[in-house]
Motif scaffolding. Sequence first.
Motif, PDB file in Angstrom:
ATOM      1  N   HIS A  52       5.635  13.406  -8.168  1.00 40.89           N
ATOM      2  CA  HIS A  52       4.538  14.260  -8.804  1.00 40.89           C
ATOM      3  C   HIS A  52       3.523  14.371  -7.600  1.00 40.89           C
ATOM      4  O   HIS A  52       2.722  15.306  -7.278  1.00 40.89           O
ATOM      5  N   SER A  53       3.241  13.136  -6.871  1.00 39.11           N
ATOM      6  CA  SER A  53       2.519  12.815  -5.792  1.00 39.11           C
ATOM      7  C   SER A  53       2.800  12.992  -4.446  1.00 39.11           C
ATOM      8  O   SER A  53       1.989  13.194  -3.775  1.00 39.11           O
ATOM      9  N   GLY A  54       3.978  12.911  -4.193  1.00 39.37           N
ATOM     10  CA  GLY A  54       4.860  12.908  -2.866  1.00 39.37           C
ATOM     11  C   GLY A  54       4.545  11.653  -2.240  1.00 39.37           C
ATOM     12  O   GLY A  54       4.943  11.634  -0.993  1.00 39.37           O
ATOM     13  N   CYS A  55       4.345  10.535  -2.793  1.00 32.74           N
ATOM     14  CA  CYS A  55       3.908   9.406  -2.119  1.00 32.74           C
ATOM     15  C   CYS A  55       4.854   8.160  -2.918  1.00 32.74           C
ATOM     16  O   CYS A  55       5.216   8.583  -4.063  1.00 32.74           O
ATOM     17  N   GLN A  56       5.082   7.038  -2.011  1.00 35.30           N
ATOM     18  CA  GLN A  56       5.866   6.055  -2.575  1.00 35.30           C
ATOM     19  C   GLN A  56       5.311   5.353  -3.953  1.00 35.30           C
ATOM     20  O   GLN A  56       5.915   4.889  -4.899  1.00 35.30           O
ATOM     21  N   THR A  57       4.018   5.394  -4.076  1.00 31.88           N
ATOM     22  CA  THR A  57       3.176   4.776  -5.080  1.00 31.88           C
ATOM     23  C   THR A  57       1.795   5.366  -5.436  1.00 31.88           C
ATOM     24  O   THR A  57       1.241   6.091  -4.476  1.00 31.88           O
ATOM     25  N   ALA A  58       1.506   5.770  -6.485  1.00 28.03           N
ATOM     26  CA  ALA A  58       0.586   6.520  -6.964  1.00 28.03           C
ATOM     27  C   ALA A  58      -0.608   5.604  -7.486  1.00 28.03           C
ATOM     28  O   ALA A  58      -0.219   4.737  -8.264  1.00 28.03           O
ATOM     29  N   VAL A  59      -1.813   5.823  -7.191  1.00 30.43           N
ATOM     30  CA  VAL A  59      -3.001   4.882  -7.740  1.00 30.43           C
ATOM     31  C   VAL A  59      -3.721   5.904  -8.605  1.00 30.43           C
ATOM     32  O   VAL A  59      -4.249   6.924  -8.512  1.00 30.43           O
ATOM     33  N   TRP A  60      -3.953   5.365  -9.867  1.00 26.69           N
ATOM     34  CA  TRP A  60      -4.234   6.082 -11.195  1.00 26.69           C
ATOM     35  C   TRP A  60      -5.702   5.369 -11.568  1.00 26.69           C
ATOM     36  O   TRP A  60      -5.767   4.311 -11.527  1.00 26.69           O
ATOM     37  N   LEU A  61      -6.581   6.352 -11.950  1.00 24.94           N
ATOM     38  CA  LEU A  61      -7.958   5.780 -12.739  1.00 24.94           C
ATOM     39  C   LEU A  61      -7.742   6.568 -14.188  1.00 24.94           C
ATOM     40  O   LEU A  61      -7.692   7.599 -14.278  1.00 24.94           O
ATOM     41  N   GLU A  62      -7.587   5.580 -15.113  1.00 26.29           N
ATOM     42  CA  GLU A  62      -7.452   6.102 -16.409  1.00 26.29           C
ATOM     43  C   GLU A  62      -8.967   6.301 -16.938  1.00 26.29           C
ATOM     44  O   GLU A  62      -9.885   5.409 -17.219  1.00 26.29           O
ATOM     45  N   PHE A  63      -8.799   7.219 -18.238  1.00 25.67           N
ATOM     46  CA  PHE A  63     -10.006   7.706 -18.805  1.00 25.67           C
ATOM     47  C   PHE A  63      -9.548   8.190 -20.349  1.00 25.67           C
ATOM     48  O   PHE A  63      -8.622   8.465 -20.617  1.00 25.67           O
ATOM     49  N   ASN A  64     -10.416   7.892 -21.410  1.00 23.74           N
ATOM     50  CA  ASN A  64     -10.131   8.456 -22.719  1.00 23.74           C
ATOM     51  C   ASN A  64     -10.427   9.797 -22.316  1.00 23.74           C
ATOM     52  O   ASN A  64     -11.221  10.727 -21.839  1.00 23.74           O
ATOM     53  N   SER A 121      -2.954  -3.388 -12.294  1.00 28.45           N
ATOM     54  CA  SER A 121      -1.800  -3.590 -12.319  1.00 28.45           C
ATOM     55  C   SER A 121      -0.812  -2.600 -11.571  1.00 28.45           C
ATOM     56  O   SER A 121      -1.254  -1.728 -11.043  1.00 28.45           O
ATOM     57  N   HIS A 122       0.595  -2.820 -11.456  1.00 28.12           N
ATOM     58  CA  HIS A 122       1.651  -2.104 -10.766  1.00 28.12           C
ATOM     59  C   HIS A 122       2.938  -1.934 -11.661  1.00 28.12           C
ATOM     60  O   HIS A 122       3.498  -2.806 -11.867  1.00 28.12           O
ATOM     61  N   SER A 123       2.887  -0.692 -11.933  1.00 27.05           N
ATOM     62  CA  SER A 123       4.182  -0.480 -12.672  1.00 27.05           C
ATOM     63  C   SER A 123       5.361   0.091 -11.994  1.00 27.05           C
ATOM     64  O   SER A 123       5.154   0.688 -10.874  1.00 27.05           O
ATOM     65  N   PHE A 124       6.727  -0.340 -12.386  1.00 25.33           N
ATOM     66  CA  PHE A 124       7.864   0.040 -11.965  1.00 25.33           C
ATOM     67  C   PHE A 124       7.971  -0.284 -10.298  1.00 25.33           C
ATOM     68  O   PHE A 124       8.341   0.553  -9.396  1.00 25.33           O
ATOM     69  N   GLN A 125       7.640  -1.491 -10.215  1.00 26.41           N
ATOM     70  CA  GLN A 125       7.713  -1.873  -8.741  1.00 26.41           C
ATOM     71  C   GLN A 125       9.229  -2.248  -8.344  1.00 26.41           C
ATOM     72  O   GLN A 125       9.332  -1.846  -7.207  1.00 26.41           O
ATOM     73  N   ASP A 126      10.053  -2.074  -9.281  1.00 27.54           N
ATOM     74  CA  ASP A 126      11.499  -2.212  -8.909  1.00 27.54           C
ATOM     75  C   ASP A 126      11.960  -0.782  -8.279  1.00 27.54           C
ATOM     76  O   ASP A 126      13.293  -0.697  -7.843  1.00 27.54           O
ATOM     77  N   MET A 127      11.222   0.097  -8.388  1.00 27.40           N
ATOM     78  CA  MET A 127      11.591   1.601  -7.939  1.00 27.40           C
ATOM     79  C   MET A 127      11.126   1.888  -6.551  1.00 27.40           C
ATOM     80  O   MET A 127      11.443   2.715  -5.924  1.00 27.40           O
ATOM     81  N   LYS A 128      10.605   0.904  -6.057  1.00 23.15           N
ATOM     82  CA  LYS A 128       9.952   1.034  -4.664  1.00 23.15           C
ATOM     83  C   LYS A 128      11.175   0.794  -3.786  1.00 23.15           C
ATOM     84  O   LYS A 128      11.918  -0.079  -3.731  1.00 23.15           O
ATOM     85  N   PRO A 129      11.340   1.613  -2.528  1.00 23.94           N
ATOM     86  CA  PRO A 129      12.276   1.281  -1.680  1.00 23.94           C
ATOM     87  C   PRO A 129      12.132   0.126  -0.723  1.00 23.94           C
ATOM     88  O   PRO A 129      10.893  -0.359  -0.816  1.00 23.94           O
ATOM     89  N   GLU A 130      13.138  -0.654  -0.360  1.00 24.97           N
ATOM     90  CA  GLU A 130      13.222  -1.697   0.281  1.00 24.97           C
ATOM     91  C   GLU A 130      12.246  -1.557   1.476  1.00 24.97           C
ATOM     92  O   GLU A 130      11.233  -2.419   1.844  1.00 24.97           O
ATOM     93  N   TRP A 131      12.128  -0.381   2.324  1.00 22.54           N
ATOM     94  CA  TRP A 131      11.059  -0.436   3.449  1.00 22.54           C
ATOM     95  C   TRP A 131       9.594  -0.392   2.967  1.00 22.54           C
ATOM     96  O   TRP A 131       8.711  -0.966   3.678  1.00 22.54           O
ATOM     97  N   TRP A 132       9.450   0.042   1.709  1.00 22.74           N
ATOM     98  CA  TRP A 132       8.174   0.220   1.151  1.00 22.74           C
ATOM     99  C   TRP A 132       7.760  -1.393   0.551  1.00 22.74           C
ATOM    100  O   TRP A 132       6.452  -1.691   0.922  1.00 22.74           O
ATOM    101  N   ARG A 133       8.727  -2.220   0.503  1.00 27.69           N
ATOM    102  CA  ARG A 133       8.276  -3.357  -0.106  1.00 27.69           C
ATOM    103  C   ARG A 133       7.684  -4.066   1.108  1.00 27.69           C
ATOM    104  O   ARG A 133       7.045  -5.072   0.998  1.00 27.69           O
ATOM    105  N   LYS A 134       8.122  -3.980   2.125  1.00 34.24           N
ATOM    106  CA  LYS A 134       7.834  -4.793   3.597  1.00 34.24           C
ATOM    107  C   LYS A 134       6.285  -4.423   3.863  1.00 34.24           C
ATOM    108  O   LYS A 134       5.690  -5.306   4.294  1.00 34.24           O
ATOM    109  N   ILE A 135       6.012  -3.300   3.427  1.00 40.27           N
ATOM    110  CA  ILE A 135       4.465  -2.832   3.770  1.00 40.27           C
ATOM    111  C   ILE A 135       3.688  -3.230   2.762  1.00 40.27           C
ATOM    112  O   ILE A 135       2.540  -3.667   2.804  1.00 40.27           O
ATOM    113  N   MET A 136       4.159  -3.075   1.289  1.00 36.35           N
ATOM    114  CA  MET A 136       3.485  -3.067   0.201  1.00 36.35           C
ATOM    115  C   MET A 136       4.452  -4.119  -0.664  1.00 36.35           C
ATOM    116  O   MET A 136       4.976  -3.874  -1.625  1.00 36.35           O
TER     117      MET A 136
END
Length: 129
Positions: free
Chosen positions: A35-47, A109-124
């Motif tokens: 959806h985002s085209g990024c390895q990790t999306a950052v969201w702000l939630e609202f009612n 919090s961070h959801s689905f960290q297990d789905m990050k590629p290994e190279w992204w884990r080195k950075i984040m």
Amino acid sequence: MELTLSGGCLCGFIRFTAINPASSHSCSCDICQKHSGCQTAVWLEFNSADVKWTGEGGTPSLFRSSTTSSRAFCARCGSSVGAIDDTPVTALLSGIFDHNECAMFSPQSHSFQDMKPEWWRKIMPDTAQ
């Protein structure tokens, strides 16, 4: 005190105001990545009742992404806007806000960290859950 935030898509066709953010989180699931085209999306939630679509485009276009949520985007420029859940939650991507510099945008919090590629884990690196 009520906090009002504003933002919109790349072309400005979709605009919004939103009050009283509930929380911020990041997610690395495959749906957020696509959806985002990024390895990790950052969201702000609202009612959902606290989000008003104010631009010429009105409510963003939707794509049903799971059994409980739809992804929102601008039909004109294609910008990803957020996720509108079946529960009364609207999560907006942090990058679409007019001003996103304050601490409330920092993920709690961070959801689905297990789905990050290994190279992204080195950075984040993964965080404690």
